[in-house]
Design a protein around this motif. Structure first.
Motif, PDB file in Angstrom:
ATOM      1  N   GLN A  66     -53.215   4.527 -56.623  1.00  7.51           N
ATOM      2  CA  GLN A  66     -51.968   5.248 -55.474  1.00  7.51           C
ATOM      3  C   GLN A  66     -52.498   4.981 -54.186  1.00  7.51           C
ATOM      4  OE1 GLN A  66     -50.714   9.030 -55.801  1.00  7.51           O
ATOM      5  NE2 GLN A  66     -50.391   8.983 -58.568  1.00  7.51           N
ATOM      6  N   ARG A  67     -53.889   5.021 -53.893  1.00  9.41           N
ATOM      7  CA  ARG A  67     -54.222   4.702 -52.500  1.00  9.41           C
ATOM      8  C   ARG A  67     -54.296   2.972 -51.721  1.00  9.41           C
ATOM      9  NH1 ARG A  67     -54.278   9.043 -53.461  1.00  9.41           N
ATOM     10  NH2 ARG A  67     -52.068   8.311 -53.007  1.00  9.41           N
ATOM     11  N   LYS A  68     -54.751   2.336 -53.617  1.00 15.29           N
ATOM     12  CA  LYS A  68     -54.316   0.454 -52.749  1.00 15.29           C
ATOM     13  C   LYS A  68     -52.968   0.507 -53.138  1.00 15.29           C
ATOM     14  CE  LYS A  68     -58.006  -1.016 -56.311  1.00 15.29           C
ATOM     15  NZ  LYS A  68     -58.620  -1.320 -57.416  1.00 15.29           N
ATOM     16  N   LEU A  69     -51.862   0.497 -53.524  1.00 15.00           N
ATOM     17  CA  LEU A  69     -51.083   0.607 -53.192  1.00 15.00           C
ATOM     18  C   LEU A  69     -50.094   1.298 -52.327  1.00 15.00           C
ATOM     19  CD1 LEU A  69     -47.952  -0.075 -54.368  1.00 15.00           C
ATOM     20  CD2 LEU A  69     -47.885   2.448 -55.829  1.00 15.00           C
ATOM     21  N   GLU A  70     -50.740   2.508 -51.951  1.00 15.98           N
ATOM     22  CA  GLU A  70     -50.727   2.691 -49.835  1.00 15.98           C
ATOM     23  C   GLU A  70     -50.640   1.289 -48.998  1.00 15.98           C
ATOM     24  OE1 GLU A  70     -51.913   6.335 -49.158  1.00 15.98           O
ATOM     25  OE2 GLU A  70     -51.146   7.388 -50.800  1.00 15.98           O
ATOM     26  N   ILE A  71     -52.029   0.852 -49.594  1.00 18.71           N
ATOM     27  CA  ILE A  71     -52.228  -0.032 -48.622  1.00 18.71           C
ATOM     28  C   ILE A  71     -51.773  -1.638 -48.291  1.00 18.71           C
ATOM     29  CG2 ILE A  71     -54.288  -1.657 -48.214  1.00 18.71           C
ATOM     30  CD1 ILE A  71     -56.035   0.615 -48.688  1.00 18.71           C
ATOM     31  N   ALA A  72     -50.945  -1.436 -49.523  1.00 18.88           N
ATOM     32  CA  ALA A  72     -50.107  -3.201 -50.344  1.00 18.88           C
ATOM     33  C   ALA A  72     -48.742  -2.617 -49.709  1.00 18.88           C
ATOM     34  CB  ALA A  72     -49.995  -3.412 -51.734  1.00 18.88           C
ATOM     35  N   ARG A  73     -48.523  -1.122 -49.605  1.00 16.03           N
ATOM     36  CA  ARG A  73     -47.547  -1.365 -49.278  1.00 16.03           C
ATOM     37  C   ARG A  73     -47.383  -0.835 -47.573  1.00 16.03           C
ATOM     38  NH1 ARG A  73     -45.269   4.056 -51.178  1.00 16.03           N
ATOM     39  NH2 ARG A  73     -47.289   5.136 -49.457  1.00 16.03           N
ATOM     40  N   ALA A  74     -48.337  -0.693 -46.525  1.00 12.84           N
ATOM     41  CA  ALA A  74     -48.976  -0.677 -45.185  1.00 12.84           C
ATOM     42  C   ALA A  74     -48.739  -2.075 -45.556  1.00 12.84           C
ATOM     43  CB  ALA A  74     -49.403  -0.090 -44.710  1.00 12.84           C
ATOM     44  N   LEU A  75     -49.406  -3.122 -45.627  1.00 12.05           N
ATOM     45  CA  LEU A  75     -50.062  -4.323 -45.207  1.00 12.05           C
ATOM     46  C   LEU A  75     -48.120  -5.520 -45.245  1.00 12.05           C
ATOM     47  CD1 LEU A  75     -52.997  -5.564 -47.164  1.00 12.05           C
ATOM     48  CD2 LEU A  75     -52.614  -5.103 -44.293  1.00 12.05           C
ATOM     49  N   ALA A  76     -47.454  -5.569 -46.550  1.00 14.76           N
ATOM     50  CA  ALA A  76     -46.230  -5.440 -46.859  1.00 14.76           C
ATOM     51  C   ALA A  76     -45.584  -5.685 -45.795  1.00 14.76           C
ATOM     52  CB  ALA A  76     -45.670  -4.562 -47.855  1.00 14.76           C
ATOM     53  N   SER A  77     -45.199  -4.643 -44.713  1.00  5.94           N
ATOM     54  CA  SER A  77     -44.537  -4.448 -43.552  1.00  5.94           C
ATOM     55  C   SER A  77     -45.279  -5.048 -42.101  1.00  5.94           C
ATOM     56  CB  SER A  77     -45.259  -2.958 -42.827  1.00  5.94           C
ATOM     57  OG  SER A  77     -46.052  -3.081 -42.464  1.00  5.94           O
ATOM     58  N   GLU A  78     -46.241  -6.185 -42.553  1.00  5.14           N
ATOM     59  CA  GLU A  78     -46.767  -7.686 -41.649  1.00  5.14           C
ATOM     60  C   GLU A  78     -47.070  -6.256 -40.676  1.00  5.14           C
ATOM     61  OE1 GLU A  78     -44.283 -10.258 -41.829  1.00  5.14           O
ATOM     62  OE2 GLU A  78     -44.397 -10.533 -44.305  1.00  5.14           O
ATOM     63  N   PRO A  79     -47.923  -5.848 -40.256  1.00  3.74           N
ATOM     64  CA  PRO A  79     -48.688  -4.893 -38.581  1.00  3.74           C
ATOM     65  C   PRO A  79     -48.911  -6.091 -37.743  1.00  3.74           C
ATOM     66  CG  PRO A  79     -49.844  -4.548 -40.554  1.00  3.74           C
ATOM     67  CD  PRO A  79     -48.692  -5.037 -41.524  1.00  3.74           C
ATOM     68  N   GLY A  80     -48.761  -6.268 -36.963  1.00  2.00           N
ATOM     69  CA  GLY A  80     -49.428  -7.296 -35.680  1.00  2.00           C
ATOM     70  C   GLY A  80     -50.440  -6.655 -35.050  1.00  2.00           C
ATOM     71  N   PRO A  81     -50.864  -6.997 -34.399  1.00  2.00           N
ATOM     72  CA  PRO A  81     -52.557  -7.064 -34.016  1.00  2.00           C
ATOM     73  C   PRO A  81     -52.441  -5.706 -32.955  1.00  2.00           C
ATOM     74  CG  PRO A  81     -52.310  -8.872 -32.687  1.00  2.00           C
ATOM     75  CD  PRO A  81     -50.923  -8.512 -33.645  1.00  2.00           C
ATOM     76  N   PRO A  82     -53.166  -4.925 -33.621  1.00  2.00           N
ATOM     77  CA  PRO A  82     -53.076  -3.481 -32.525  1.00  2.00           C
ATOM     78  C   PRO A  82     -52.740  -4.066 -31.072  1.00  2.00           C
ATOM     79  CG  PRO A  82     -55.194  -3.924 -32.985  1.00  2.00           C
ATOM     80  CD  PRO A  82     -54.619  -4.996 -34.045  1.00  2.00           C
ATOM     81  N   PRO A  83     -52.579  -3.139 -30.244  1.00  2.00           N
ATOM     82  CA  PRO A  83     -52.476  -3.144 -28.495  1.00  2.00           C
ATOM     83  C   PRO A  83     -53.885  -2.974 -27.644  1.00  2.00           C
ATOM     84  CG  PRO A  83     -51.616  -0.539 -28.965  1.00  2.00           C
ATOM     85  CD  PRO A  83     -51.727  -1.832 -30.665  1.00  2.00           C
ATOM     86  N   PRO A  84     -53.783  -4.348 -26.731  1.00  2.00           N
ATOM     87  CA  PRO A  84     -55.037  -3.516 -26.252  1.00  2.00           C
ATOM     88  C   PRO A  84     -55.368  -2.625 -26.022  1.00  2.00           C
ATOM     89  CG  PRO A  84     -53.450  -4.754 -24.819  1.00  2.00           C
ATOM     90  CD  PRO A  84     -53.351  -4.734 -26.323  1.00  2.00           C
ATOM     91  N   ARG A  85     -56.656  -2.060 -25.643  1.00  2.00           N
ATOM     92  CA  ARG A  85     -57.356  -0.453 -25.771  1.00  2.00           C
ATOM     93  C   ARG A  85     -57.155  -0.897 -24.145  1.00  2.00           C
ATOM     94  NH1 ARG A  85     -61.709   1.886 -28.575  1.00  2.00           N
ATOM     95  NH2 ARG A  85     -61.314   3.812 -27.452  1.00  2.00           N
ATOM     96  N   ARG A  86     -57.106   0.520 -23.301  1.00  2.00           N
ATOM     97  CA  ARG A  86     -57.446   0.368 -21.403  1.00  2.00           C
ATOM     98  C   ARG A  86     -58.449   0.525 -21.314  1.00  2.00           C
ATOM     99  NH1 ARG A  86     -51.963   3.214 -19.177  1.00  2.00           N
ATOM    100  NH2 ARG A  86     -53.452   4.151 -18.402  1.00  2.00           N
ATOM    101  N   ALA A  87     -59.054   0.002 -20.256  1.00  2.00           N
ATOM    102  CA  ALA A  87     -60.534   0.582 -19.642  1.00  2.00           C
ATOM    103  C   ALA A  87     -60.361   1.747 -19.420  1.00  2.00           C
ATOM    104  CB  ALA A  87     -61.032  -0.789 -18.749  1.00  2.00           C
ATOM    105  N   ASP A  88     -61.394   2.283 -19.320  1.00  2.00           N
ATOM    106  CA  ASP A  88     -61.172   3.991 -18.635  1.00  2.00           C
ATOM    107  C   ASP A  88     -61.556   4.233 -17.576  1.00  2.00           C
ATOM    108  OD1 ASP A  88     -60.951   6.277 -19.076  1.00  2.00           O
ATOM    109  OD2 ASP A  88     -63.136   7.683 -20.190  1.00  2.00           O
ATOM    110  N   ARG A  89     -60.873   4.158 -16.684  1.00  2.00           N
ATOM    111  CA  ARG A  89     -61.180   3.644 -15.781  1.00  2.00           C
ATOM    112  C   ARG A  89     -62.117   5.637 -14.838  1.00  2.00           C
ATOM    113  NH1 ARG A  89     -58.800  -1.010 -12.651  1.00  2.00           N
ATOM    114  NH2 ARG A  89     -57.572  -1.528 -15.076  1.00  2.00           N
ATOM    115  N   ARG A  90     -62.511   6.183 -15.611  1.00  2.00           N
ATOM    116  CA  ARG A  90     -63.387   7.282 -15.362  1.00  2.00           C
ATOM    117  C   ARG A  90     -64.933   6.675 -14.601  1.00  2.00           C
ATOM    118  NH1 ARG A  90     -62.925  11.633 -19.960  1.00  2.00           N
ATOM    119  NH2 ARG A  90     -60.521  10.582 -20.558  1.00  2.00           N
ATOM    120  N   ALA A  91     -65.204   7.414 -13.212  1.00  2.00           N
ATOM    121  CA  ALA A  91     -66.490   7.046 -12.855  1.00  2.00           C
ATOM    122  C   ALA A  91     -67.040   8.303 -12.389  1.00  2.00           C
ATOM    123  CB  ALA A  91     -66.466   6.457 -11.586  1.00  2.00           C
TER     124      ALA A  91
END
Length: 91
Positions: A66-91
């Protein structure tokens, strides 16, 4: 729902503009798109090792499958790459 239907649901996400409900009088282009979706779903099932269970009910699968099936269903939506991470500006 069967294993194959589960993956097909993942192919019909709202952001892709594909209808979830099949039409019995669909145009040839719609049938072609549906056949392509089913072909892609079977590729994903083969990739995760569940192609031989395509007609089994998803709820009857063992927990790990069932977990494998969940992964296949998620991949079926053809997700794009994750958005770029913003740099943490705290100093």
């Amino acid at each position: 729902m069967t294993v194959l239907e589960n993956v097909l649901v993942g192919r019909h996400t709202p952001h892709q503009g594909r209808p979830l409900v099949r039409s019995s009088c669909a145009a040839p282009a719609s049938r072609s798109a549906e056949a392509a979706s089913e072909e892609r779903a079977m590729e994903l099932l083969e990739f995760i090792g569940l192609a031989h269970k395509r007609d089994h009910l998803a709820r009857s699968l063992p927990y790990g499958e069932q977990r494998k099936l969940e992964i296949a269903r998620a991949l079926a939506s053809e997700p794009g790459p994750p958005p770029p991470r913003r740099a943490d500006r705290r100093a």
